[in-house]
Design an enzyme around this catalytic site. Structure first.
Site, PDB file in Angstrom:
ATOM      1  N   ASP A  31      51.409  36.451  46.763  1.00  0.00           N
ATOM      2  CA  ASP A  31      50.421  35.390  46.539  1.00  0.00           C
ATOM      3  C   ASP A  31      49.691  35.130  47.858  1.00  0.00           C
ATOM      4  O   ASP A  31      50.316  35.143  48.928  1.00  0.00           O
ATOM      5  CB  ASP A  31      51.161  34.117  46.087  1.00  0.00           C
ATOM      6  N   TYR A 141      34.631  34.609  33.629  1.00  0.00           N
ATOM      7  CA  TYR A 141      36.094  34.560  33.747  1.00  0.00           C
ATOM      8  C   TYR A 141      36.739  35.307  32.566  1.00  0.00           C
ATOM      9  O   TYR A 141      37.557  36.213  32.753  1.00  0.00           O
ATOM     10  CB  TYR A 141      36.584  33.106  33.804  1.00  0.00           C
TER      11      TYR A 141
END
Ligand code: UDP
Length: 327
Positions: A31, A141
């Protein structure tokens, strides 16, 4: 199994990591902490801070750890922002996913779970929405997730990579342990925003339109408990040996914005002032998933289907972490 969880410091990724560890799997979290939180990563997981845009960093993870499966959550996720900055979505979300896939394939990984979205169904013809529904992405998106689903199709055909694409409706709630929950900045989602009013962090909640063709005029959405979502990932992973698959994931029950606010009032005991404002552009009136396919094929059964429990768990998290992971 050694499972690489990209975005494992985020809301859904961290709770999936928690559930995987509870079930005895080993987890490597990757991450960049742009929106995720270091404190959200379960302590039992290996944490690698890195960016999927950095192909060498991605390669290093696969070189270092014997990864058996990938769960890919790391992504830009804001529908509204994607209408203003389409390249961030059609570019970064897609190229980052490709970097991950190229390294996964190069390292012989044959199991992949993609976090996909209900934003694939902008003009549903049937409600609830099943997997046969025509795909019409509602934004860049949604389009970025659709492109990744298509790429996975070819990865399976050419390299035998088995994948599951899980299209979530409205993920909500928190881990029942109270350790992990939603912490977005800015917060755009309904339930945490309503609970911010109960915490005194917001004066009132604005309802985005009450003139929709629904039972009380406000939008209907399908809120699914994040732990039920996590369980669906684990079931899908275990089923991959029998082939790739795509599932819509929701409760199959829709609740209006007003019903959500009323439930939050009951759970928190706070009056939660609400005011009706204009519609939010791009909001469909009703979005409810049919999860019949995953129930039938994998025996998935939501453990927390009722809205009250979802809100109770969310409230427990927000009440004890009014500033999210900073607390
Ligand atoms: N909503 C609202 N006020 C808010 C935030 C959301 O009325 O401050 C409504 C929104 O229009 C939608 C529903 O609540 O109908 C759920 O919105 P959310 O952003 O949580 O999820 P989405 O359905 O957009 O994925």
């Amino acid at each position: 199994m050694n499972i690489l969880v990209t975005g494992g410091a985020g809301y859904i990724g961290s709770i999936v990591a928690e559930e995987l560890i509870r079930e005895g799997e080993s987890v490597v979290v990757f991450d960049n902490l742009y929106t995720g939180h270091r404190a959200a990563v379960p302590p039992e997981a290996i944490f690698v801070e890195g960016d999927l845009a950095d192909r060498a960093a991605v390669k290093a993870v696969f070189d270092t750890y014997e990864i058996d499966a990938v769960m890919h959550f790391a992504s830009y996720t804001l529908v509204g922002e994607s209408m203003e900055q389409p390249f961030k979505y059609l570019g970064d979300n897609v190229t980052n996913g490709l970097n991950l896939l190229q390294e996964a394939v190069a390292h012989g990984v044959r199991r992949f779970i993609l976090s996909s979205t209900a934003n694939l169904f902008d003009q549903p013809e049937r409600m609830p929405i099943d997997e046969e529904e025509r795909i019409v992405p509602g934004s860049p998106y949604g389009e970025s997730k659709h492109i990744l689903e298509r790429i996975l199709h070819w990865m399976d055909r050419i390299f035998g990579l088995r994948y599951a694409a899980l299209r979530y409706f409205n993920a909500a709630g928190a881990s029942p342990t109270g350790e992990r929950g939603e912490d977005h900045d800015p917060e755009t989602h309904l339930i945490p925003r309503v609970l911010q009013v109960a915490l005194g962090q917001r004066d009132k909640i604005v309802i985005f339109g009450d003139d929709y063709p629904t039972r009380d005029g406000t939008c209907v959405r399908d809120y699914i408990h994040v732990v039920d979502l996590a369980q669906a990932h684990i079931l899908a992973l275990r089923a991959l040996d029998h082939g790739s698959r795509t599932y819509n994931l929701g409760n199959g029950r829709g609740f209006t914005v007003k019903e959500v606010i009323e439930t939050c009032r009951e759970v928190t005991g706070h009056p939660i002032p609400a005011e009706v404002g204009p519609r939010r552009p791009g909001d469909p009136a009703v979005l409810v998933a049919s999860s019949e396919k995953i129930r039938r094929e994998l025996g998935w059964e939501p453990k927390y289907p009722d809205l009250r429990t979802i809100v109770e768990h969310a409230w427990e998290w927000h009440r004890t972490h009014p500033h999210g992971y900073e607390d």
